[in-house]
Design a protein around this motif. Structure first.
Motif, short mmCIF file in Angstrom:
data_model
loop_
_atom_site.label_atom_id
_atom_site.label_comp_id
_atom_site.label_asym_id
_atom_site.label_seq_id
_atom_site.Cartn_x
_atom_site.Cartn_y
_atom_site.Cartn_z
N LEU A 78 0.83 -1.21 0.00
CA LEU A 78 0.00 0.00 0.00
C LEU A 78 0.87 1.26 0.00
N ASP A 79 1.94 1.22 0.79
CA ASP A 79 2.85 2.36 0.83
C ASP A 79 3.50 2.58 -0.52
N ARG A 123 1.07 4.39 -2.85
CA ARG A 123 0.98 5.82 -2.51
C ARG A 123 2.23 6.56 -2.99
N ASP A 161 2.30 6.93 -6.78
CA ASP A 161 1.34 7.97 -7.17
C ASP A 161 1.92 9.37 -6.92
N ASN A 198 -2.25 1.44 -10.95
CA ASN A 198 -2.33 1.44 -9.49
C ASN A 198 -3.66 0.84 -9.01
N LEU A 238 -4.37 -2.44 -6.66
CA LEU A 238 -5.20 -2.43 -5.47
C LEU A 238 -6.23 -3.56 -5.51
N LEU A 291 -2.88 2.95 6.64
CA LEU A 291 -2.72 3.25 5.22
C LEU A 291 -3.91 2.78 4.39
N TYR A 292 -4.69 1.87 4.95
CA TYR A 292 -5.73 1.21 4.17
C TYR A 292 -6.72 2.19 3.55
N SER A 297 -6.95 5.50 3.51
CA SER A 297 -6.41 6.66 2.82
C SER A 297 -5.87 6.29 1.44
N THR A 298 -5.31 5.09 1.29
CA THR A 298 -4.81 4.66 -0.01
C THR A 298 -5.95 4.38 -0.97
#
Length: 344
Positions: A134-135, A138, A141, A166, A170, A188-189, A191-192
């Motif tokens: 996930l990081d 982000r 992006d 992306n 996901l 992070l979940y 918000s990503t």
């Protein structure tokens, strides 16, 4: 040794508690009651206790989201409302997710020391590989967009291609892990997910997998409040600008605006339909409830229980005051539909 014995003693009352599962509809019903009581409590201990009781009922209905665990800790730390065993279990769950920040709860230094002890002795249960993935999404992006020096057709197509890739990554994470949630993905979940959906809505016309997140909402693993907000924001970006904007849940950045000392609330669709859409998602909070929380957030200088305050800057205090006066005049004259709240 004393330190380890103390944490075992403190958690002894809480480990027997088990958060509820699989009833998100009941969860949101109690959360809404808790938030409305929280907003009104001021120095009213009865309302503070009502909020705590509603949170406890919500936690028994579905595994709680971290934002709600934090509000329970604030109730206990700042107002001595609720139960110690529940507060400790809230702290323990947050620590497992790597999301416990004891410095936020400084009203009671003894309780704060207990929170630090819980944080230091609790094993984080998030999946390192998932968090890293996930990081990476982000970072990819952000870095690509930050590298853009000129937005032309070629650049736009390149960004759209990245957004598409992306999003596919996901979706593959969902397929691989089955459930993405705060327990295995941490902070992070959500918000990503929000970032990728909104950016895809800005650059691509293709259908997006909203049904994937809506399924998670109905299963109780994704916060409906976050979903409703980013869904309406995505809808706003895809609005053709030639017809009146109609939001699905009454949220998004078209729902309101703050100019200077005035909060403007604008209708973004038929309220009955908006409330029906919320109920279909399992959310009992009505649009009228949302407006109460929005007003409180504005008057109390904080986001509170709304996703955010949309603040518009016109260049300075005088410019803000002039813009606010003109916007109020438009509503007063009936030129624009809406209402406003002026901060004293």
């Amino acid at each position: 040794m004393k330190r380890q014995s103390l944490i075992i003693l403190l958690l002894g009352a809480s480990v027997c508690l088990s958060w509820g599962q699989n009833n998100p509809k009941k969860y949101y019903e109690y959360i809404n009651e808790a938030e409305l009581a929280y907003l009104q409590m001021s120095d009213d201990n009865d309302l503070g206790q009502k909020a705590a009781n509603c949170y406890e009922k919500a936690f028994a209905a579905n595994r709680p989201f971290s934002k709600d665990l934090r509000y329970y800790l604030f109730l206990y730390s700042d107002n001595k409302q609720g139960r110690l065993d529940v507060a400790l279990e809230c702290a323990h769950t947050l620590a497992q997710r790597g999301m416990l920040w004891p410095k936020w709860y400084d009203a009671d230094t003894a309780f704060q020391r207990t929170l630090y002890l819980i944080k230091d002795t609790t094993r984080v249960i998030t999946d390192p590989e998932l968090v890293a993935a996930l990081d990476s999404l982000r970072t990819r992006d952000r870095n690509f967009r930050n590298s853009v020096r000129r937005w032309d057709d070629e650049t736009f197509q390149a960004v759209a291609a990245l957004d598409s890739a992306n999003m596919q990554s996901l979706v593959e994470l969902f397929q691989r892990y089955g459930h993405l949630n705060e327990d295995n993905a941490g902070e992070l979940y959500a918000s990503t997910v929000e970032l990728l959906f909104i950016h895809n809505s800005k650059t691509r016309i293709a259908e997006l997998p909203f049904d994937l997140i809506e399924k998670a909402v109905k299963e109780g693993t994704y916060d409906a409040r976050s979903y409703m907000d980013f869904y309406d924001e995505c809808l706003n970006w895809r609005w053709d600008r030639e017809s009146a904007f109609q939001s699905r849940y009454g949220l998004g950045f078209s729902s309101h605006i703050v100019i200077g000392n005035t909060l403007f609330i604008y209708p973004t669709g038929d309220v009955k339909e908006i409330d029906a859409n919320r109920r279909a998602l399992g959310v009992s909070e009505t649009h009228a409830d949302y407006e109460k929380k929005l007003e409180s957030a504005f008057l109390m200088n904080g986001a509170g229980f709304v996703p955010r305050l949309n603040i518009e800057d016109w260049g300075g205090e005088e410019e803000d005051a002039q813009a606010a006066a003109e916007a109020r005049a438009d509503i007063d004259s009936g030129k624009v539909k809406g209402r406003y709240v002026i901060k004293p």
